[in-house]
Design a protein around this motif. Structure first.
Motif, PDB file in Angstrom:
ATOM      1  N   THR A  99     -12.545   3.689   9.879  1.00  0.00           N
ATOM      2  CA  THR A  99     -12.928   2.732  10.922  1.00  0.00           C
ATOM      3  C   THR A  99     -13.373   1.395  10.324  1.00  0.00           C
ATOM      4  OG1 THR A  99     -15.137   3.752  10.941  1.00  0.00           O
ATOM      5  CG2 THR A  99     -13.569   4.497  12.617  1.00  0.00           C
ATOM      6  N   ASP A 100     -13.922   1.421   9.110  1.00  0.00           N
ATOM      7  CA  ASP A 100     -14.385   0.176   8.472  1.00  0.00           C
ATOM      8  C   ASP A 100     -13.208  -0.735   8.134  1.00  0.00           C
ATOM      9  OD1 ASP A 100     -17.047   1.057   8.540  1.00  0.00           O
ATOM     10  OD2 ASP A 100     -16.788   2.156   6.673  1.00  0.00           O
ATOM     11  N   ILE A 101     -12.211  -0.186   7.459  1.00  0.00           N
ATOM     12  CA  ILE A 101     -11.072  -1.008   7.043  1.00  0.00           C
ATOM     13  C   ILE A 101     -10.235  -1.429   8.249  1.00  0.00           C
ATOM     14  CG2 ILE A 101      -9.521   0.941   6.577  1.00  0.00           C
ATOM     15  CD1 ILE A 101      -8.461  -0.637   4.157  1.00  0.00           C
TER      16      ILE A 101
ATOM     17  N   MET B  33      -6.222  -0.540  -1.891  1.00  0.00           N
ATOM     18  CA  MET B  33      -5.376  -0.327  -0.730  1.00  0.00           C
ATOM     19  C   MET B  33      -5.617  -1.471   0.243  1.00  0.00           C
ATOM     20  SD  MET B  33      -4.774   3.126   1.502  1.00  0.00           S
ATOM     21  CE  MET B  33      -6.515   3.397   1.803  1.00  0.00           C
ATOM     22  N   HIS B  34      -4.540  -2.004   0.815  1.00  0.00           N
ATOM     23  CA  HIS B  34      -4.636  -3.080   1.795  1.00  0.00           C
ATOM     24  C   HIS B  34      -4.034  -2.609   3.116  1.00  0.00           C
ATOM     25  CE1 HIS B  34      -5.146  -5.365  -1.945  1.00  0.00           C
ATOM     26  NE2 HIS B  34      -5.707  -6.316  -1.219  1.00  0.00           N
ATOM     27  N   MET B  35      -4.670  -3.007   4.202  1.00  0.00           N
ATOM     28  CA  MET B  35      -4.170  -2.688   5.532  1.00  0.00           C
ATOM     29  C   MET B  35      -3.789  -3.981   6.247  1.00  0.00           C
ATOM     30  SD  MET B  35      -6.082  -0.829   8.772  1.00  0.00           S
ATOM     31  CE  MET B  35      -6.056   0.816   8.037  1.00  0.00           C
ATOM     32  N   LEU B  36      -2.575  -4.002   6.806  1.00  0.00           N
ATOM     33  CA  LEU B  36      -2.115  -5.111   7.624  1.00  0.00           C
ATOM     34  C   LEU B  36      -2.050  -4.653   9.071  1.00  0.00           C
ATOM     35  CD1 LEU B  36      -1.155  -5.945   4.739  1.00  0.00           C
ATOM     36  CD2 LEU B  36       0.886  -6.920   5.835  1.00  0.00           C
ATOM     37  N   ILE B  37      -2.715  -5.374   9.971  1.00  0.00           N
ATOM     38  CA  ILE B  37      -2.536  -5.148  11.400  1.00  0.00           C
ATOM     39  C   ILE B  37      -1.673  -6.274  11.944  1.00  0.00           C
ATOM     40  CG2 ILE B  37      -3.634  -5.063  13.659  1.00  0.00           C
ATOM     41  CD1 ILE B  37      -5.906  -3.606  12.580  1.00  0.00           C
ATOM     42  N   ILE B  38      -0.597  -5.899  12.590  1.00  0.00           N
ATOM     43  CA  ILE B  38       0.399  -6.860  13.082  1.00  0.00           C
ATOM     44  C   ILE B  38       0.443  -6.775  14.601  1.00  0.00           C
ATOM     45  CG2 ILE B  38       2.846  -7.497  13.008  1.00  0.00           C
ATOM     46  CD1 ILE B  38       2.739  -5.703  10.291  1.00  0.00           C
ATOM     47  N   ASP B  39       0.266  -7.912  15.264  1.00  0.00           N
ATOM     48  CA  ASP B  39       0.253  -7.939  16.723  1.00  0.00           C
ATOM     49  C   ASP B  39       1.302  -8.940  17.215  1.00  0.00           C
ATOM     50  OD1 ASP B  39      -1.609  -7.215  19.246  1.00  0.00           O
ATOM     51  OD2 ASP B  39      -0.942  -9.300  19.406  1.00  0.00           O
ATOM     52  N   ILE B  40       2.137  -8.496  18.169  1.00  0.00           N
ATOM     53  CA  ILE B  40       3.163  -9.383  18.725  1.00  0.00           C
ATOM     54  C   ILE B  40       2.484 -10.401  19.637  1.00  0.00           C
ATOM     55  CG2 ILE B  40       5.280  -9.514  20.082  1.00  0.00           C
ATOM     56  CD1 ILE B  40       5.802  -6.590  19.342  1.00  0.00           C
ATOM     57  N   ASP B  41       2.707 -11.671  19.373  1.00  0.00           N
ATOM     58  CA  ASP B  41       2.076 -12.734  20.171  1.00  0.00           C
ATOM     59  C   ASP B  41       2.656 -12.783  21.587  1.00  0.00           C
ATOM     60  OD1 ASP B  41       0.522 -13.549  17.986  1.00  0.00           O
ATOM     61  OD2 ASP B  41       2.117 -14.847  17.215  1.00  0.00           O
ATOM     62  N   HIS B  42       1.749 -12.921  22.570  1.00  0.00           N
ATOM     63  CA  HIS B  42       2.127 -13.085  23.982  1.00  0.00           C
ATOM     64  C   HIS B  42       3.061 -11.972  24.456  1.00  0.00           C
ATOM     65  CE1 HIS B  42       0.219 -16.991  23.790  1.00  0.00           C
ATOM     66  NE2 HIS B  42       1.038 -17.381  22.821  1.00  0.00           N
TER      67      HIS B  42
ATOM     68  N   SER C 110      -6.990  -6.517   5.546  1.00  0.00           N
ATOM     69  CA  SER C 110      -8.271  -6.071   4.974  1.00  0.00           C
ATOM     70  C   SER C 110      -7.984  -5.249   3.735  1.00  0.00           C
ATOM     71  CB  SER C 110      -9.082  -5.248   5.977  1.00  0.00           C
ATOM     72  OG  SER C 110      -8.395  -4.061   6.319  1.00  0.00           O
ATOM     73  N   SER C 111      -8.923  -5.219   2.810  1.00  0.00           N
ATOM     74  CA  SER C 111      -8.764  -4.445   1.578  1.00  0.00           C
ATOM     75  C   SER C 111      -9.823  -3.362   1.517  1.00  0.00           C
ATOM     76  CB  SER C 111      -8.857  -5.349   0.349  1.00  0.00           C
ATOM     77  OG  SER C 111     -10.098  -6.028   0.331  1.00  0.00           O
ATOM     78  N   LEU C 112      -9.475  -2.270   0.876  1.00  0.00           N
ATOM     79  CA  LEU C 112     -10.375  -1.122   0.794  1.00  0.00           C
ATOM     80  C   LEU C 112     -11.443  -1.328  -0.273  1.00  0.00           C
ATOM     81  CD1 LEU C 112     -10.971   1.881   1.624  1.00  0.00           C
ATOM     82  CD2 LEU C 112      -9.496   2.534  -0.289  1.00  0.00           C
ATOM     83  N   ARG C 113     -12.659  -0.981   0.106  1.00  0.00           N
ATOM     84  CA  ARG C 113     -13.748  -0.930  -0.857  1.00  0.00           C
ATOM     85  C   ARG C 113     -14.229   0.517  -0.967  1.00  0.00           C
ATOM     86  NH1 ARG C 113     -17.385  -6.342   0.549  1.00  0.00           N
ATOM     87  NH2 ARG C 113     -15.696  -7.862   0.164  1.00  0.00           N
TER      88      ARG C 113
END
Length: 332
Positions: free
Chosen positions: A309-311, A206-215, A300-303
């Motif tokens: 909270t880790d991922i 499993m992969h998690m993407l965090i996306i943040d709008i710049d400025h 990040s990828s799941l281990r």
């Protein structure tokens, strides 16, 4: 989409089963003693003893947190059989018919709308048939007895059905409030956590993407918070249109999260780049003025040892790396 466990807007079936099983155990114990000692009805007494023992077993299991759905099905099947046998053997004199009027409420409370309707219909037909053939014609008229029982039963059945429909609508509304972001209509942080726990041991990766709008703060300061809200809605739409994933969430503020299941690191990076380019190439408007947006993305990828909270922390660290390296980029 997931195997979330939702909160109930009333007493849960598990809790209702627990206390119903205790009530059935006590009542059938009393009737068992009456039939065995006073009435000398050993056959009915044996059935009631079986129901009482199983009711006690169900209460014990529920008290220990070991409830299983088959407990409710078996308990109600035994109770229903007990009522029908009592009416068949003793007729209407003993009053066992009255207990049949409580069955729709118990069916709907334990099994929900569809099964509650089906079981209630089956019992109405079964009970009406038994009553018709077991009515003492010298005292009562079979047709009128069945007619009156059916009317009363259907009245109670209708109330139970309407109540269950309204309860389900209320539950769905509460679920949307609890698990959906009211601005973007994406799922929220609570839904993200629930889905992560459901997916954690169900998929190899499993992969998690965090996306943040710049400025994003600059947009709020320059155009106002109403335009900032419009930007968030448009970015959410861009995320949904750029990829096929259903697991898209608004984490809070200008941050979004996407979960991918069973894909490689390379594919996760490719999907992140697809999202980044979709936002970068999009044109957002403040009144008639175009606003160019970019996003930074951390992956990040799941281990096996990872918790939620880790991922999340790992993806957050990659996000800040992307921002330190100039924004409008993906870091994995």
């Amino acid at each position: 989409m997931s195997t979330r466990r939702y909160p109930h807007s009333s007493v849960s079936p598990e809790e209702f089963h627990k206390w119903l099983s205790a009530l059935i155990c006590v009542l059938n114990s009393v009737y068992f003693l009456l039939n065995m000692i006073v009435m000398q009805k050993f056959g009915i007494g044996a059935v009631q003893f079986t129901v009482a023992v199983f009711g006690g077993y169900c209460f014990y299991k529920s008290s220990k947190g070991l409830y299983q759905p088959w407990h409710s099905h078996t308990l109600l099947a035994l109770l229903t059989l007990n009522i029908l046998i009592s009416v068949a053997i003793m007729g209407l004199v003993a009053g066992a018919t009255y207990w049949g009027l409580a069955l729709p409420f118990w069916y709907y409370s334990l099994f929900g709308l569809r099964k509650g309707f089906i079981f209630s219909a089956i019992i109405m037909l079964s009970a009406a048939t038994v009553i018709f053939y077991r009515t003492d014609t010298s005292v009562l008229m079979p047709y009128r007895t069945v007619f009156n029982f059916t009317l009363v039963y259907c009245s109670i059945w209708l109330v139970c059905h309407v109540y269950e429909v309204q309860r389900q609508k209320t539950s769905e509304y509460l679920h949307s409030l609890a698990l959906q972001d009211d601005l973007t209509d994406l799922q929220n942080r609570h839904a993200l956590k629930a889905d992560f726990q459901a997916f954690q041991h169900s998929f190899e990766s499993m992969h998690m993407l965090i996306i943040d709008i710049d400025h994003f703060k600059n947009i709020n300061d320059k155009y106002g918070h109403d335009i900032g809200d419009s930007v968030l809605i448009n970015v959410a739409d861009a995320l949904m249109q750029s990829i096929q994933a259903k697991e898209i969430y608004r984490l809070g503020g200008e941050e979004f999260v996407i979960l991918f299941k069973n894909i490689s690191d390379e594919e996760a990076f490719r999907q992140a780049e697809k999202v980044r380019k979709a936002v970068e190439l999009g044109i957002f408007f403040s009144h008639n003025e175009p606003i160019k947006l970019t996003v930074s993305i951390g992956i990040s990828s799941l281990r096996p040892e990872h918790e939620f909270t880790d991922i999340l922390r790992a993806a957050d660290q990659k996000l800040y790396q992307a921002k330190r390296e100039g924004r409008n980029r993906v870091c994995a």
